[in-house]
Design an enzyme around this catalytic site. Structure first.
Site, PDB file in Angstrom:
ATOM      1  N   ARG A  72      16.639  56.201  30.936  1.00 57.96           N
ATOM      2  CA  ARG A  72      17.765  55.592  31.955  1.00 57.96           C
ATOM      3  C   ARG A  72      18.066  56.625  32.925  1.00 57.96           C
ATOM      4  NH1 ARG A  72      18.597  52.537  26.919  1.00 57.96           N
ATOM      5  NH2 ARG A  72      18.546  50.290  27.689  1.00 57.96           N
ATOM      6  N   ASP A 103      16.952  43.503  32.859  1.00 54.11           N
ATOM      7  CA  ASP A 103      17.948  43.161  34.252  1.00 54.11           C
ATOM      8  C   ASP A 103      18.277  44.516  34.775  1.00 54.11           C
ATOM      9  OD1 ASP A 103      19.660  43.881  32.176  1.00 54.11           O
ATOM     10  OD2 ASP A 103      20.855  41.859  32.511  1.00 54.11           O
ATOM     11  N   SER A 105      16.531  47.406  35.211  1.00 56.90           N
ATOM     12  CA  SER A 105      15.549  47.780  35.954  1.00 56.90           C
ATOM     13  C   SER A 105      15.396  46.887  37.013  1.00 56.90           C
ATOM     14  CB  SER A 105      14.224  47.948  34.851  1.00 56.90           C
ATOM     15  OG  SER A 105      14.634  48.804  34.026  1.00 56.90           O
ATOM     16  N   ASP A 128      15.233  41.047  24.378  1.00 52.89           N
ATOM     17  CA  ASP A 128      16.494  40.260  24.509  1.00 52.89           C
ATOM     18  C   ASP A 128      16.356  38.876  25.057  1.00 52.89           C
ATOM     19  OD1 ASP A 128      17.787  42.315  23.373  1.00 52.89           O
ATOM     20  OD2 ASP A 128      18.508  43.315  25.601  1.00 52.89           O
ATOM     21  N   ARG A 155      16.151  37.205   1.985  1.00 50.76           N
ATOM     22  CA  ARG A 155      16.331  35.785   1.287  1.00 50.76           C
ATOM     23  C   ARG A 155      15.701  35.836  -0.179  1.00 50.76           C
ATOM     24  NH1 ARG A 155      17.948  30.894   2.388  1.00 50.76           N
ATOM     25  NH2 ARG A 155      17.649  30.906   4.629  1.00 50.76           N
ATOM     26  N   GLY A 171      20.359  41.888  20.522  1.00 49.51           N
ATOM     27  CA  GLY A 171      20.377  40.730  21.693  1.00 49.51           C
ATOM     28  C   GLY A 171      21.127  41.186  22.437  1.00 49.51           C
ATOM     29  N   ALA A 187      18.298  30.189   8.243  1.00 49.80           N
ATOM     30  CA  ALA A 187      19.812  30.431   7.774  1.00 49.80           C
ATOM     31  C   ALA A 187      20.558  29.280   7.827  1.00 49.80           C
ATOM     32  CB  ALA A 187      20.022  31.338   8.939  1.00 49.80           C
ATOM     33  N   HIS A 250      17.327  49.346  15.519  1.00 49.79           N
ATOM     34  CA  HIS A 250      16.344  49.508  16.245  1.00 49.79           C
ATOM     35  C   HIS A 250      14.683  49.204  15.764  1.00 49.79           C
ATOM     36  CE1 HIS A 250      19.232  51.773  18.577  1.00 49.79           C
ATOM     37  NE2 HIS A 250      18.217  51.601  19.583  1.00 49.79           N
TER      38      HIS A 250
HETATM   39  P1  ADP Z   1      17.216  47.556  31.221  1.00 53.34           P
HETATM   40  O1  ADP Z   1      16.143  47.534  32.302  1.00 53.34           O
HETATM   41  O2  ADP Z   1      16.596  47.352  29.763  1.00 53.34           O
HETATM   42  O3  ADP Z   1      18.217  46.412  31.376  1.00 53.34           O
HETATM   43  P2  ADP Z   1      18.988  49.467  31.705  1.00 53.34           P
HETATM   44  O4  ADP Z   1      20.146  48.503  31.984  1.00 53.34           O
HETATM   45  O5  ADP Z   1      19.531  50.742  31.271  1.00 53.34           O
HETATM   46  O6  ADP Z   1      18.096  48.917  31.193  1.00 53.34           O
HETATM   47  O7  ADP Z   1      18.543  49.806  33.263  1.00 53.34           O
HETATM   48  C1  ADP Z   1      17.441  50.586  33.478  1.00 53.34           C
HETATM   49  C2  ADP Z   1      17.561  51.751  34.624  1.00 53.34           C
HETATM   50  O8  ADP Z   1      17.639  50.951  35.783  1.00 53.34           O
HETATM   51  C3  ADP Z   1      18.985  52.485  34.652  1.00 53.34           C
HETATM   52  O9  ADP Z   1      18.988  53.675  34.030  1.00 53.34           O
HETATM   53  C4  ADP Z   1      19.052  52.527  36.090  1.00 53.34           C
HETATM   54  O10 ADP Z   1      18.125  54.025  36.618  1.00 53.34           O
HETATM   55  C5  ADP Z   1      18.466  51.499  36.857  1.00 53.34           C
HETATM   56  N1  ADP Z   1      19.344  50.619  37.500  1.00 53.34           N
HETATM   57  C6  ADP Z   1      20.143  49.860  36.364  1.00 53.34           C
HETATM   58  N2  ADP Z   1      21.032  48.926  37.149  1.00 53.34           N
HETATM   59  C7  ADP Z   1      20.984  49.525  38.373  1.00 53.34           C
HETATM   60  C8  ADP Z   1      21.794  49.353  39.412  1.00 53.34           C
HETATM   61  N3  ADP Z   1      22.917  48.459  39.509  1.00 53.34           N
HETATM   62  N4  ADP Z   1      21.445  49.964  40.643  1.00 53.34           N
HETATM   63  C9  ADP Z   1      20.402  50.748  40.636  1.00 53.34           C
HETATM   64  N5  ADP Z   1      19.670  51.186  39.591  1.00 53.34           N
HETATM   65  C10 ADP Z   1      20.033  50.494  38.372  1.00 53.34           C
END
Ligand code: ADP
Length: 320
Positions: A72, A103, A105, A128, A155, A171, A187, A250
Site C-alpha cells: 500500500r 477497488d 488500486s 472480497d 461442523r 469481506g 450454515a 488471513h
Molecule cells: P485494494 O486495491 O486491495 O482495494 P487499497 O485500498 O489499500 O487496496 O489500495 C491500494 C493502493 O492503491 C493504495 O495503497 C494507494 O497507493 C492506491 N490508492 C488507493 N486509493 C487511492 C486514491 N483514492 N487515489 C490514489 N491512489 C489510491
C-alpha cells in the site's frame, strides 16, 4: 505500443500469479515487452523494475499470493507521488500499464489515467468480490472454498460436542464471502453488513431448532457485520447453549488458487493486455456470465455491487 508495465497492488488474492503469467505471455505473443514493478505503486515510484520474460512466469500458476509482491503506497495518494510514478514509467519506456488489484488500486489507476492520460487497464483481483462491472474478481472463489473447508471441519466438532459455532469470515464492508460460504456450508444463519439482523431472533431460531432435536449449529458472520466473539457471548448468555467462536482471518487470502480462479485470471489477464495493446485505456476487464467484458474505470468505481436477493432468500429458507 511495444513496452507495458504491470503491478499487483493492495490486498493480495490467490490467482494474481496466473494473471501476471497471462499478461506477460499475451504481450510477448504480440511482440510487446512487459516490465514488472515490485510492491505495487510504491515500487513504481521507487523504480523497482524487472523485465518479465516468458520463463520468469513459468511454474507460478499454482502459487497463491503474488510474485511481484504487493504494497500500500501513501506517497501515491498524493499528486506528487503519482507524478513520480509517471516519470518512472516513462523512464522505463512503458507506454501503458496493467494494474491487478482491488477497488483502491483501481482508483489509483483511474487517477493516473485522468491526470496524465496514461493508458491503463485494470484487472479485478480481490477475495472480497466487491468490485462492480464483473461477476467475479480473482481470488474470491479460492477464498470461499478455503472458508468452506474450515466450516466443514468445524461442523464435525460442533456436531460431536453439540455446540453452536460462530465463524467469522473476511469481506471488509461486504458479505459476499460470508453468504457464499454459508450457503455452501449449510450454515444455520449468516450475518452480513448489507442486511439488518436481530440476535434475539437468531436465539429464538436456535431454541426452535434445538426443540426439534438439532443440537449443533453453524453461524457465519462477515467481518464487517459483527465480531464473532461478541455474537458467541450473546448467544451463550441468551440461550444457555454452549458456543464457540472462530475467526478465520488471513488464512483465507492464501493457498493455491482453484481451477476457477486460475482460468478466470488467465482470461482476464490476457484480455486486458490485448485491449491495452489494441489502444483501449481507462477500463477494467471482467466477466458477465461466461462472457468477457470491459467497462470504463469511472463506471466501475462509481457503482456499488449489491448482494443477490435470491441467494439471501435461499439462505433463509435453507436454514429453517
Ligand atoms: P485494494 O486495491 O486491495 O482495494 P487499497 O485500498 O489499500 O487496496 O489500495 C491500494 C493502493 O492503491 C493504495 O495503497 C494507494 O497507493 C492506491 N490508492 C488507493 N486509493 C487511492 C486514491 N483514492 N487515489 C490514489 N491512489 C489510491
Amino acid at each position: 505500443m511495444d513496452r507495458i508495465g504491470i503491478i499487483t497492488s493492495g490486498g493480495d488474492a490467490p490467482g494474481m500469479n496466473a494473471a501476471i503469467r497471462a499478461v506477460v505471455r499475451a504481450a510477448i505473443g504480440r511482440g510487446v515487452t512487459v516490465v514488472g514493478f515490485h510492491h505495487g505503486y510504491e515500487g513504481v515510484i521507487k523504480n523497482e523494475a524487472t523485465v518479465l520474460d516468458s520463463k520468469s512466469v513459468g511454474g507460478i500458476i499454482t502459487f497463491g499470493g503474488t510474485i511481484l509482491r504487493t504494497a500500500r503506497s501513501k506517497e501515491f495518494m498524493e499528486k506528487s507521488g503519482r507524478e513520480k510514478a509517471i516519470e518512472v514509467l516513462h523512464q522505463n519506456g512503458c507506454q501503458g500499464m496493467v494494474v491487478i488489484g482491488g477497488d483502491g488500486s483501481l482508483t489509483g489507476a483511474l487517477r493516473l489515467h485522468d491526470e496524465f492520460e496514461f493508458p491503463l487497464m485494470g484487472v479485478p483481483g480481490s477475495i472480497d468480490n466487491d468490485i462492480s462491472g464483473t461477476d467475479f474478481s480473482i481470488g474470491f472463489d479460492t477464498a470461499v472454498n478455503t472458508a468452506l473447508d474450515a466450516i466443514d471441519r468445524v461442523r464435525d466438532t460442533a456436531y460431536s460436542h453439540e455446540r453452536v459455532f460462530v465463524i467469522e469470515v473476511m469481506g471488509r464492508r461486504n458479505g459476499f464471502i460470508a453468504l457464499e460460504a454459508a450457503l455452501a456450508g449449510g450454515a444455520e444463519a449468516v450475518l452480513i453488513p448489507e442486511i439488518p439482523y436481530s440476535l434475539l431472533e437468531i436465539c429464538d431460531q436456535l431454541r426452535a431448532s434445538a426443540d426439534k432435536g438439532k443440537r449443533s449449529s453453524i453461524i457465519v458472520v462477515a467481518e464487517g457485520a459483527a465480531k464473532a466473539g461478541e455474537i458467541k457471548d450473546f448467544i451463550q448468555k441468551n440461550t444457555g447453549f454452549e458456543a464457540r467462536n472462530l475467526v478465520l482471518g488471513h488464512m483465507q487470502r492464501g493457498g493455491s488458487p482453484t481451477a476457477f480462479d486460475r482460468v478466470l485470471a488467465l482470461r482476464l489477464g490476457a484480455f486486458a493486455t490485448n485491449r491495452l495493446i489494441s489502444g483501449f485505456k481507462g477500463e477494467m476487464v471482467g466477466v458477465d456470465g461466461s462472457k468477457l467484458v470491459s467497462h470504463p474505470l469511472s463506471y466501475v468505481l462509481s457503482t456499488e455491487r449489491a448482494v443477490d436477493p435470491e441467494k439471501l432468500l435461499l439462505a433463509e429458507v435453507m436454514a429453517q
